[in-house]
Design a protein around this motif. Structure first.
Motif, PDB file in Angstrom:
ATOM      1  N   LEU A 141       0.864  -1.173   0.000  1.00 23.00           N
ATOM      2  CA  LEU A 141       0.000   0.000   0.000  1.00 23.00           C
ATOM      3  C   LEU A 141       0.905   1.229   0.000  1.00 23.00           C
ATOM      4  O   LEU A 141       1.687   1.426   0.928  1.00 23.00           O
ATOM      5  CB  LEU A 141      -0.898   0.036   1.238  1.00 23.00           C
ATOM      6  N   GLY A 142       0.815   2.044  -1.026  1.00 29.58           N
ATOM      7  CA  GLY A 142       1.556   3.295  -1.048  1.00 29.58           C
ATOM      8  C   GLY A 142       3.046   3.131  -1.232  1.00 29.58           C
ATOM      9  O   GLY A 142       3.522   2.153  -1.814  1.00 29.58           O
ATOM     10  N   ASN A 143       3.769   4.108  -0.708  1.00 26.57           N
ATOM     11  CA  ASN A 143       5.207   4.225  -0.905  1.00 26.57           C
ATOM     12  C   ASN A 143       5.986   3.869   0.353  1.00 26.57           C
ATOM     13  O   ASN A 143       5.457   3.932   1.459  1.00 26.57           O
ATOM     14  CB  ASN A 143       5.547   5.671  -1.293  1.00 26.57           C
ATOM     15  N   GLU A 144       7.268   3.563   0.151  1.00 26.76           N
ATOM     16  CA  GLU A 144       8.170   3.383   1.288  1.00 26.76           C
ATOM     17  C   GLU A 144       8.262   4.710   2.045  1.00 26.76           C
ATOM     18  O   GLU A 144       8.116   5.779   1.463  1.00 26.76           O
ATOM     19  CB  GLU A 144       9.568   3.016   0.794  1.00 26.76           C
ATOM     20  N   PHE A 145       8.530   4.622   3.356  1.00 25.13           N
ATOM     21  CA  PHE A 145       8.686   5.841   4.161  1.00 25.13           C
ATOM     22  C   PHE A 145       9.676   5.588   5.283  1.00 25.13           C
ATOM     23  O   PHE A 145       9.913   4.445   5.660  1.00 25.13           O
ATOM     24  CB  PHE A 145       7.329   6.309   4.708  1.00 25.13           C
ATOM     25  N   LYS A 146      10.236   6.675   5.794  1.00 22.90           N
ATOM     26  CA  LYS A 146      11.200   6.568   6.892  1.00 22.90           C
ATOM     27  C   LYS A 146      10.492   6.188   8.183  1.00 22.90           C
ATOM     28  O   LYS A 146       9.408   6.676   8.485  1.00 22.90           O
ATOM     29  CB  LYS A 146      11.930   7.901   7.107  1.00 22.90           C
ATOM     30  N   SER A 147      11.151   5.345   8.952  1.00 19.33           N
ATOM     31  CA  SER A 147      10.610   4.957  10.255  1.00 19.33           C
ATOM     32  C   SER A 147      10.624   6.152  11.199  1.00 19.33           C
ATOM     33  O   SER A 147      11.302   7.145  10.946  1.00 19.33           O
ATOM     34  CB  SER A 147      11.441   3.825  10.853  1.00 19.33           C
ATOM     35  N   LYS A 148       9.895   6.014  12.284  1.00 20.12           N
ATOM     36  CA  LYS A 148       9.870   7.064  13.302  1.00 20.12           C
ATOM     37  C   LYS A 148      11.275   7.359  13.805  1.00 20.12           C
ATOM     38  O   LYS A 148      11.633   8.493  14.074  1.00 20.12           O
ATOM     39  CB  LYS A 148       8.970   6.630  14.467  1.00 20.12           C
ATOM     40  N   LEU A 149      12.072   6.293  13.909  1.00 24.05           N
ATOM     41  CA  LEU A 149      13.449   6.455  14.368  1.00 24.05           C
ATOM     42  C   LEU A 149      14.343   7.000  13.263  1.00 24.05           C
ATOM     43  O   LEU A 149      15.457   7.452  13.529  1.00 24.05           O
ATOM     44  CB  LEU A 149      13.996   5.110  14.867  1.00 24.05           C
ATOM     45  N   GLY A 150      13.872   6.938  11.999  1.00 27.03           N
ATOM     46  CA  GLY A 150      14.589   7.515  10.873  1.00 27.03           C
ATOM     47  C   GLY A 150      15.798   6.740  10.395  1.00 27.03           C
ATOM     48  O   GLY A 150      16.513   7.186   9.513  1.00 27.03           O
ATOM     49  N   GLU A 151      16.027   5.559  10.953  1.00 28.05           N
ATOM     50  CA  GLU A 151      17.229   4.792  10.624  1.00 28.05           C
ATOM     51  C   GLU A 151      17.022   3.825   9.468  1.00 28.05           C
ATOM     52  O   GLU A 151      17.974   3.279   8.939  1.00 28.05           O
ATOM     53  CB  GLU A 151      17.688   4.010  11.860  1.00 28.05           C
ATOM     54  N   TYR A 152      15.796   3.589   9.068  1.00 24.51           N
ATOM     55  CA  TYR A 152      15.488   2.625   8.018  1.00 24.51           C
ATOM     56  C   TYR A 152      14.151   3.001   7.393  1.00 24.51           C
ATOM     57  O   TYR A 152      13.418   3.831   7.909  1.00 24.51           O
ATOM     58  CB  TYR A 152      15.441   1.202   8.584  1.00 24.51           C
ATOM     59  N   LYS A 153      13.846   2.353   6.273  1.00 19.48           N
ATOM     60  CA  LYS A 153      12.582   2.604   5.587  1.00 19.48           C
ATOM     61  C   LYS A 153      11.610   1.454   5.816  1.00 19.48           C
ATOM     62  O   LYS A 153      12.011   0.298   5.959  1.00 19.48           O
ATOM     63  CB  LYS A 153      12.818   2.805   4.089  1.00 19.48           C
ATOM     64  N   LEU A 154      10.337   1.803   5.826  1.00 18.61           N
ATOM     65  CA  LEU A 154       9.256   0.841   6.006  1.00 18.61           C
ATOM     66  C   LEU A 154       8.364   0.823   4.777  1.00 18.61           C
ATOM     67  O   LEU A 154       8.301   1.807   4.033  1.00 18.61           O
ATOM     68  CB  LEU A 154       8.398   1.219   7.220  1.00 18.61           C
ATOM     69  N   GLN A 155       7.658  -0.282   4.604  1.00 21.31           N
ATOM     70  CA  GLN A 155       6.626  -0.401   3.582  1.00 21.31           C
ATOM     71  C   GLN A 155       5.348  -0.833   4.275  1.00 21.31           C
ATOM     72  O   GLN A 155       5.371  -1.708   5.135  1.00 21.31           O
ATOM     73  CB  GLN A 155       7.021  -1.425   2.517  1.00 21.31           C
ATOM     74  N   LEU A 156       4.245  -0.217   3.898  1.00 26.55           N
ATOM     75  CA  LEU A 156       2.935  -0.567   4.421  1.00 26.55           C
ATOM     76  C   LEU A 156       2.327  -1.654   3.532  1.00 26.55           C
ATOM     77  O   LEU A 156       2.396  -1.580   2.307  1.00 26.55           O
ATOM     78  CB  LEU A 156       2.052   0.681   4.429  1.00 26.55           C
ATOM     79  N   PHE A 157       1.737  -2.661   4.175  1.00 23.61           N
ATOM     80  CA  PHE A 157       1.060  -3.744   3.471  1.00 23.61           C
ATOM     81  C   PHE A 157      -0.351  -3.875   4.031  1.00 23.61           C
ATOM     82  O   PHE A 157      -0.594  -3.574   5.199  1.00 23.61           O
ATOM     83  CB  PHE A 157       1.792  -5.081   3.689  1.00 23.61           C
ATOM     84  N   GLY A 158      -1.280  -4.343   3.219  1.00 17.85           N
ATOM     85  CA  GLY A 158      -2.647  -4.537   3.668  1.00 17.85           C
ATOM     86  C   GLY A 158      -3.245  -5.806   3.110  1.00 17.85           C
ATOM     87  O   GLY A 158      -2.842  -6.289   2.047  1.00 17.85           O
ATOM     88  N   LYS A 159      -4.199  -6.347   3.852  1.00 19.16           N
ATOM     89  CA  LYS A 159      -4.963  -7.518   3.393  1.00 19.16           C
ATOM     90  C   LYS A 159      -6.422  -7.247   3.714  1.00 19.16           C
ATOM     91  O   LYS A 159      -6.788  -7.042   4.867  1.00 19.16           O
ATOM     92  CB  LYS A 159      -4.505  -8.789   4.091  1.00 19.16           C
ATOM     93  N   LYS A 160      -7.227  -7.270   2.672  1.00 14.00           N
ATOM     94  CA  LYS A 160      -8.663  -7.048   2.854  1.00 14.00           C
ATOM     95  C   LYS A 160      -9.366  -8.389   3.040  1.00 14.00           C
ATOM     96  O   LYS A 160      -9.333  -9.241   2.167  1.00 14.00           O
ATOM     97  CB  LYS A 160      -9.250  -6.308   1.667  1.00 14.00           C
ATOM     98  N   ASN A 161      -9.942  -8.555   4.204  1.00 13.45           N
ATOM     99  CA  ASN A 161     -10.758  -9.739   4.483  1.00 13.45           C
ATOM    100  C   ASN A 161     -12.234  -9.437   4.279  1.00 13.45           C
ATOM    101  O   ASN A 161     -13.035 -10.335   4.112  1.00 13.45           O
ATOM    102  CB  ASN A 161     -10.518 -10.233   5.911  1.00 13.45           C
TER     103      ASN A 161
END
Length: 163
Positions: A141-161
């Protein structure tokens, strides 16, 4: 075998073991972690045949502010209301990796959430977890973004049930 219950229904030593295990996650934000574990909706444990705790995972409680921030950072704030709960705090001990334990836990937590749409955030360099979640029906879901700690990037994933 698995044990999946709200934190208050697990013995204190098991909840402490969950917290201890997830503290091994290098990208974990440890701020108030014991309190956050106690606030989870469900804690999931997978044990070996010899009763060794091999893998853990949780359905997390998220404040509206946290969830809003995650979806906004990913550039998909329009999807925020569609996703109800987060699966996270996934960790398998090194000696039990590549044996399907996380896969079994994730599949069971998806069943537990069968009437909810679920999301997860995963470090972009954690290809094993990304592949696991995608095998179980999650999509980016969407784009990669910096973590709150700013040390790495995260990706959001979703599953629709549910739709």
């Amino acid at each position: 075998y698995m044990k999946i219950k709200p934190p208050a229904l697990h013995p204190d030593w098991l909840v402490a073991g969950f917290t201890e295990l997830i503290n091994s996650i290098p990208t974990l934000n440890r701020e108030r972690i014991a309190e956050k574990v106690e606030d989870c909706i469900l804690l999931a444990f997978l044990f070996t045949q010899l009763d060794d705790l091999a893998s853990v995972m949780a359905i997390k409680y998220n404040s509206l502010g946290y969830k809003h921030n995650i979806f906004k950072k990913a550039g998909v704030e329009n999807l925020e209301k569609e996703y109800n709960v987060e699966i996270g705090y996934a960790f398998t001990k090194l000696e039990y990796r590549r044996k399907g334990y996380s896969h079994r836990l994730l599949q069971q937590l998806i069943v537990e959430c069968s009437e909810k749409n679920v999301f997860a955030t995963i470090a972009v360099d954690n290809t094993v977890s990304i592949n696991l979640f995608m095998q179980c029906g999650f999509v980016k879901l969407g784009n990669e973004f910096k973590s709150k700690l700013g040390e790495y990037k995260l990706q959001l994933f979703g599953k629709k049930n549910i739709t």
